[in-house]
Design a protein around this motif. Sequence first.
Motif, PDB file in Angstrom:
ATOM      1  N   TYR A  88       5.658 -13.503  40.330  1.00 24.38           N
ATOM      2  CA  TYR A  88       4.716 -12.594  39.688  1.00 24.38           C
ATOM      3  C   TYR A  88       5.332 -12.103  38.383  1.00 24.38           C
ATOM      4  O   TYR A  88       6.488 -11.676  38.354  1.00 24.38           O
ATOM      5  N   PHE A  89       4.556 -12.187  37.304  1.00 24.37           N
ATOM      6  CA  PHE A  89       5.018 -11.761  35.989  1.00 24.37           C
ATOM      7  C   PHE A  89       4.048 -10.737  35.416  1.00 24.37           C
ATOM      8  O   PHE A  89       2.836 -10.899  35.526  1.00 24.37           O
ATOM      9  N   GLU A  90       4.609  -9.710  34.777  1.00 25.73           N
ATOM     10  CA  GLU A  90       3.822  -8.686  34.101  1.00 25.73           C
ATOM     11  C   GLU A  90       4.462  -8.448  32.736  1.00 25.73           C
ATOM     12  O   GLU A  90       5.643  -8.116  32.657  1.00 25.73           O
ATOM     13  N   ILE A  91       3.667  -8.654  31.675  1.00 26.74           N
ATOM     14  CA  ILE A  91       4.181  -8.529  30.312  1.00 26.74           C
ATOM     15  C   ILE A  91       3.340  -7.503  29.569  1.00 26.74           C
ATOM     16  O   ILE A  91       2.111  -7.571  29.588  1.00 26.74           O
ATOM     17  N   ASN A  92       4.027  -6.572  28.904  1.00 23.45           N
ATOM     18  CA  ASN A  92       3.350  -5.541  28.122  1.00 23.45           C
ATOM     19  C   ASN A  92       3.827  -5.634  26.677  1.00 23.45           C
ATOM     20  O   ASN A  92       5.015  -5.476  26.403  1.00 23.45           O
ATOM     21  N   ASN A  93       2.902  -5.923  25.760  1.00 20.52           N
ATOM     22  CA  ASN A  93       3.223  -6.043  24.344  1.00 20.52           C
ATOM     23  C   ASN A  93       2.707  -4.823  23.590  1.00 20.52           C
ATOM     24  O   ASN A  93       1.510  -4.539  23.623  1.00 20.52           O
ATOM     25  N   THR A  94       3.605  -4.104  22.909  1.00 16.93           N
ATOM     26  CA  THR A  94       3.200  -2.975  22.063  1.00 16.93           C
ATOM     27  C   THR A  94       3.563  -3.244  20.605  1.00 16.93           C
ATOM     28  O   THR A  94       3.705  -2.310  19.815  1.00 16.93           O
ATOM     29  N   ILE A  95       3.709  -4.530  20.251  1.00 19.69           N
ATOM     30  CA  ILE A  95       3.991  -4.946  18.871  1.00 19.69           C
ATOM     31  C   ILE A  95       2.687  -5.483  18.281  1.00 19.69           C
ATOM     32  O   ILE A  95       1.930  -6.183  18.948  1.00 19.69           O
ATOM     33  N   ASN A  96       2.440  -5.197  17.017  1.00 18.98           N
ATOM     34  CA  ASN A  96       1.215  -5.634  16.340  1.00 18.98           C
ATOM     35  C   ASN A  96       1.338  -7.119  15.950  1.00 18.98           C
ATOM     36  O   ASN A  96       1.177  -7.488  14.789  1.00 18.98           O
ATOM     37  N   ARG A  97       1.649  -7.958  16.940  1.00 19.19           N
ATOM     38  CA  ARG A  97       1.831  -9.394  16.702  1.00 19.19           C
ATOM     39  C   ARG A  97       1.667 -10.122  18.038  1.00 19.19           C
ATOM     40  O   ARG A  97       2.126  -9.635  19.063  1.00 19.19           O
ATOM     41  N   ALA A  98       1.017 -11.267  18.018  1.00 20.65           N
ATOM     42  CA  ALA A  98       0.841 -12.062  19.238  1.00 20.65           C
ATOM     43  C   ALA A  98       2.070 -12.949  19.458  1.00 20.65           C
ATOM     44  O   ALA A  98       2.724 -13.383  18.499  1.00 20.65           O
ATOM     45  N   TYR A  99       2.341 -13.222  20.732  1.00 22.87           N
ATOM     46  CA  TYR A  99       3.496 -14.034  21.111  1.00 22.87           C
ATOM     47  C   TYR A  99       3.095 -15.004  22.217  1.00 22.87           C
ATOM     48  O   TYR A  99       2.048 -14.864  22.839  1.00 22.87           O
ATOM     49  N   ALA A 100       3.979 -15.949  22.452  1.00 25.36           N
ATOM     50  CA  ALA A 100       3.871 -16.814  23.620  1.00 25.36           C
ATOM     51  C   ALA A 100       5.203 -16.717  24.346  1.00 25.36           C
ATOM     52  O   ALA A 100       6.270 -16.667  23.717  1.00 25.36           O
ATOM     53  N   LEU A 101       5.146 -16.656  25.654  1.00 27.28           N
ATOM     54  CA  LEU A 101       6.356 -16.667  26.471  1.00 27.28           C
ATOM     55  C   LEU A 101       6.368 -17.972  27.244  1.00 27.28           C
ATOM     56  O   LEU A 101       5.436 -18.269  27.991  1.00 27.28           O
ATOM     57  N   ASP A 102       7.410 -18.755  27.026  1.00 30.37           N
ATOM     58  CA  ASP A 102       7.592 -20.009  27.759  1.00 30.37           C
ATOM     59  C   ASP A 102       8.663 -19.793  28.816  1.00 30.37           C
ATOM     60  O   ASP A 102       9.732 -19.251  28.528  1.00 30.37           O
ATOM     61  N   SER A 115       7.634 -26.173  33.630  1.00 29.59           N
ATOM     62  CA  SER A 115       7.493 -25.112  32.633  1.00 29.59           C
ATOM     63  C   SER A 115       6.092 -24.527  32.710  1.00 29.59           C
ATOM     64  O   SER A 115       5.151 -25.178  33.167  1.00 29.59           O
ATOM     65  N   THR A 116       5.992 -23.291  32.290  1.00 24.16           N
ATOM     66  CA  THR A 116       4.716 -22.592  32.221  1.00 24.16           C
ATOM     67  C   THR A 116       4.785 -21.646  31.039  1.00 24.16           C
ATOM     68  O   THR A 116       5.875 -21.310  30.572  1.00 24.16           O
ATOM     69  N   ASN A 117       3.626 -21.242  30.536  1.00 21.54           N
ATOM     70  CA  ASN A 117       3.667 -20.317  29.407  1.00 21.54           C
ATOM     71  C   ASN A 117       2.554 -19.289  29.515  1.00 21.54           C
ATOM     72  O   ASN A 117       1.600 -19.445  30.261  1.00 21.54           O
ATOM     73  N   PHE A 118       2.718 -18.217  28.746  1.00 22.08           N
ATOM     74  CA  PHE A 118       1.780 -17.102  28.689  1.00 22.08           C
ATOM     75  C   PHE A 118       1.464 -16.841  27.228  1.00 22.08           C
ATOM     76  O   PHE A 118       2.368 -16.835  26.399  1.00 22.08           O
ATOM     77  N   VAL A 119       0.222 -16.589  26.930  1.00 18.12           N
ATOM     78  CA  VAL A 119      -0.156 -16.114  25.610  1.00 18.12           C
ATOM     79  C   VAL A 119      -0.240 -14.596  25.717  1.00 18.12           C
ATOM     80  O   VAL A 119      -0.908 -14.058  26.602  1.00 18.12           O
ATOM     81  N   ILE A 120       0.468 -13.928  24.809  1.00 21.49           N
ATOM     82  CA  ILE A 120       0.533 -12.466  24.823  1.00 21.49           C
ATOM     83  C   ILE A 120      -0.163 -11.962  23.563  1.00 21.49           C
ATOM     84  O   ILE A 120       0.367 -12.098  22.463  1.00 21.49           O
ATOM     85  N   PRO A 121      -1.367 -11.405  23.694  1.00 23.42           N
ATOM     86  CA  PRO A 121      -2.094 -10.952  22.505  1.00 23.42           C
ATOM     87  C   PRO A 121      -1.375  -9.811  21.790  1.00 23.42           C
ATOM     88  O   PRO A 121      -0.556  -9.114  22.381  1.00 23.42           O
ATOM     89  N   ASP A 122      -1.718  -9.634  20.524  1.00 20.50           N
ATOM     90  CA  ASP A 122      -1.109  -8.555  19.744  1.00 20.50           C
ATOM     91  C   ASP A 122      -1.624  -7.201  20.221  1.00 20.50           C
ATOM     92  O   ASP A 122      -2.684  -7.101  20.823  1.00 20.50           O
TER      93      ASP A 122
END
Length: 183
Positions: A88-102, A115-122
């Motif tokens: 289980y993964f939980e990611i919280n982005n508070t940066i004004n930029r989108a990221y991907a986590l691989d 491998s798996t990846n997540f798109v993290i919106p800005d």
Amino acid sequence: MKLLAFNRVLGMLILGLLSFSCSSNLDFNQANDLKLEPVVVANLAYFDVPANQFVTNGVEQTVTIDTPTVDVFNDAFFKNNLARADFYFEINNTINRAYALDLVYLDKNDQVLYSTNFVIPDYTGIENLVTKTDMFANTKLDLLKRTTKIAFILRMFPGPVVTENSIGSIKLRSSVTAYLVIQ
């Protein structure tokens, strides 16, 4: 005197009754049929990366967070008894930029197994929580049992400039739920 005699007779009667008991043959072979199915929950990884760590000498960077060793699944106990594992993964982005986590699962020779990846919106001013559960069973579970490291790689998407003074961070919390069958 009568009371003493009565107490002796009563005591002998109770002792006589207690010496007779009912019993049946015990089947100790039942222990061979014992099947335990425990579920174990444990923390997997955690990080909190401030925005300024994505900048080196004024230049934005792709950041590899960590490559922790997770060879617990190579242990003989887990190889023999692990039936399924849920990450289980939980990611919280508070940066004004989108990221991907691989997430890259590696074997002992650093060869990619999965491998798996997540798109993290800005971040747009409201909570920006991305969650995902990755289930390992059957063939995928065999890959997990060969995994010795997991590489966490953050990649920055195009967008507003991130500087040493940028605010916010990317936080990851993760756990694993292991389903065991012990016979």
